[in-house]
Scaffold this motif. Structure first.
Motif, PDB file in Angstrom:
ATOM      1  N   GLY A 192     -12.023  -3.956 -15.492  1.00 38.97           N
ATOM      2  CA  GLY A 192     -12.688  -4.788 -16.487  1.00 38.97           C
ATOM      3  C   GLY A 192     -11.691  -5.337 -17.473  1.00 38.97           C
ATOM      4  N   PRO A 230     -27.678 -11.538 -19.190  1.00 39.26           N
ATOM      5  CA  PRO A 230     -27.349 -10.318 -18.449  1.00 39.26           C
ATOM      6  C   PRO A 230     -27.750 -10.432 -16.993  1.00 39.26           C
ATOM      7  CG  PRO A 230     -29.283  -9.969 -19.821  1.00 39.26           C
ATOM      8  CD  PRO A 230     -28.733 -11.322 -20.193  1.00 39.26           C
ATOM      9  N   LYS A 290     -23.303  -6.241 -19.523  1.00 34.35           N
ATOM     10  CA  LYS A 290     -21.969  -5.650 -19.588  1.00 34.35           C
ATOM     11  C   LYS A 290     -21.856  -4.808 -20.853  1.00 34.35           C
ATOM     12  CE  LYS A 290     -19.685  -9.472 -17.160  1.00 34.35           C
ATOM     13  NZ  LYS A 290     -18.670 -10.557 -17.266  1.00 34.35           N
ATOM     14  N   ARG A 291     -21.061  -3.770 -20.798  1.00 34.51           N
ATOM     15  CA  ARG A 291     -20.836  -2.911 -21.941  1.00 34.51           C
ATOM     16  C   ARG A 291     -19.329  -2.701 -22.140  1.00 34.51           C
ATOM     17  NH1 ARG A 291     -26.038  -0.532 -22.797  1.00 34.51           N
ATOM     18  NH2 ARG A 291     -27.264  -2.436 -23.016  1.00 34.51           N
TER      19      ARG A 291
END
Length: 250
Positions: free
Chosen positions: A3, A19, A67-68
């Motif tokens: 990521g 999202p 996403k985080r």
């Protein structure tokens, strides 16, 4: 975990986006959409069709998978679930996580540990994530009832799934997915023996439920009752850190 790096020095490129919808939920959304279109186009029953369109939007929203940005502090234990911190108590871990499994995987023991319970409403994201980086030592599914997940006894009577993870230093963190009144299926994405990254997706519970996290001995939570937790982002505790954290409801 793969990521883009985002940090407090301004590295990275962040922006709002719709999202993604998790594949597990796409079939439910498409079925709901097909039924809505049937009533709208084939039967011309708008009084039924338009409410079903709203239901379809709700189904897709339920299975959203945003996403985080996962904190990379090695001692941070992050929330495995989106939702409200409704209980913080001291209790012995579930029997399935207490003892050795007979195959060389030790359990968390019978001593009381801090349990942080996070209640997920139908409006929360229901993708659950790994609270630490390490090896998944145990994954145990238990069939059961579908009581209100906000009740304390739900941790012992409801349908549930236990996870036991071990860090490289041997520290153990357990967590449990608990089905609720509306939830009717717990879906795992991982299996015992998998090496998991902190914040990695591990499963979901369909339509409202709860997740309990069992912290290692000597570790106190960094969250308070009534706080909103975000899966993969909110630090709920730090390994070996024990201090009082207070908040004021406004």
């Amino acid at each position: 975990m793969a990521g883009e790096i985002l940090d407090n020095n301004g590295r990275g490129d962040a922006g709002w986006s719709w999202p993604a919808i998790h594949p597990e939920g796409r079939k439910f959304g498409l079925i709901s959409a097909a039924i809505a279109l049937f009533f709208l186009l084939a039967l011309d029953w708008e009084i039924v069709g338009w409410p079903l369109v709203l239901v379809t939007i709700g189904v897709f929203a339920f299975f959203r998978d945003p996403k985080r940005v996962v904190p990379q502090d090695p001692d941070a234990i992050i929330s495995p679930a989106d939702g409200l911190v409704t209980m913080i108590s001291r209790t012995a871990p579930p029997l399935e996580l207490q003892m050795d499994d007979g195959a060389g995987s030790r359990g968390m023991g019978t001593e009381e540990l801090v349990r942080v319970s996070i209640f997920m409403s139908v409006f929360d994201v229901h993708i659950n994530r790994a609270p630490i980086s390490g090896t998944l030592r145990r994954l145990v599914y238990i069939p059961g009832k579908f009581l209100n997940a906000d009740l304390d006894k739900a941790s012992e009577e409801n349908e549930r799934q236990h996870f036991l993870m071990e860090r490289e230093d041997g520290s153990l963190v357990g967590f449990t997915q608990i089905a609720g009144l509306v939830a009717r299926r717990i879906v795992p994405f991982v299996k015992p023996g998998d090496m998991l990254a902190k914040g990695q997706r591990v499963g979901l519970i369909r339509f409202g439920s709860r997740v309990d996290v069992y912290l290692p001995a000597g570790t106190e939570p960094s969250v308070v009752l009534g706080q909103k937790a975000i899966a993969g982002e909110t630090v709920i505790a730090r390994m070996g850190e024990a201090k009082l954290v207070e908040g004021i409801a406004l």
